[in-house]
Motif scaffolding. Sequence first.
Motif, short mmCIF file in Angstrom:
data_model
loop_
_atom_site.label_atom_id
_atom_site.label_comp_id
_atom_site.label_asym_id
_atom_site.label_seq_id
_atom_site.Cartn_x
_atom_site.Cartn_y
_atom_site.Cartn_z
N PRO A 1 21.62 43.23 35.59
CA PRO A 1 22.42 42.59 34.55
C PRO A 1 23.90 42.79 34.84
O PRO A 1 24.30 43.70 35.58
N SER B 1 16.30 35.36 39.34
CA SER B 1 17.08 36.25 38.47
C SER B 1 17.96 37.16 39.30
O SER B 1 17.63 37.53 40.44
N LEU C 1 21.95 38.69 31.81
CA LEU C 1 21.16 38.65 33.03
C LEU C 1 21.22 37.24 33.60
O LEU C 1 20.55 36.33 33.11
#
Length: 316
Positions: free
Chosen positions: A28, A24, A112
């Motif tokens: 964001p 990830s 994200l």
Amino acid sequence: MRPLSDVHHLLKAFEGRPAAVSASARDPVNLPMIRHWCEVMGDTHPAYSGEDAIAPPTMLQAWTMPGLSGGTAARTGAYEELFALLDGAGYTAVVATDCEQEYVRPLRPGDLPTFDTVIEAVSPRKTTRLGTGYFITTMMRVQAAGRLVGTHRFRIFTYAPDPGPAATTTTAPADPHPARPRPVINRDNAPFWAGVAEHKLLIQRCTACGTLRFPWLPGCGRCGSPAWGTVEACGSGTVHSYVVVHHPPFPAFDPPYAVVLVELAEGVRMISNITGVPPDAVRIGMSVELEFIRLDDGGELPVFRARSDRPDGAES
């Protein structure tokens, strides 16, 4: 020095193995990062601001970078093993060579990004001017909310660093004046270099919206039009920013030397060298004028000479 072993047969086993899985982004997508990116790039396209803003497509890699603090948790054991093998075989230096990106859909504030990366290819052992080593190519797929956003293919060269003069066995004397690296000329910038050969500094001008742009690009960053013409710069400008390079030394360059970001009178900015002033005397706001220097092979390069007047225009 013992010759380095060719470990290509071992490296090939890593092709197709994952380098990162379900990783990830650290943050964001957000407007402050988009604003900073656009300010640095000089990109004023209205799509990147306001309530319905999207992120510039070229920021794709920025959202996936680990940052200065590391963030290597996303890397797999295969990735670490690959570079441990290279380090152990003596190929300890790394330089990025190129990247290719494909954009599928835009990212928006609040998204994200997640990504998966595969070790796509390992080249046979190659010898370049930097040294001998291997080109490693990875392919990253970036998603948001389960949908593909874009892909990022990244290629690096891992090589054995130069052992230095003490370990050199060649009997030929080193060239005291190595040739300066030549600019890469392609279909997008060939007209620019044709102008330089005629002692003209040409700036691209979008024929749809009139926006000037530099460096040369295949399309307008403001309106997206691929149509363009040129404007010849008058040659005057000021130093917008600069760095003085002390290390590492590079063939054909004698540090310390200054690299300047010049704001031309037409409003665009250009990176070049500065002449006529010692590196430690370069200052932001210094007035400069265009000149051309001739290379060993007869080619030309545009550089900037410091004017004798002060930044405010008063005579020294």
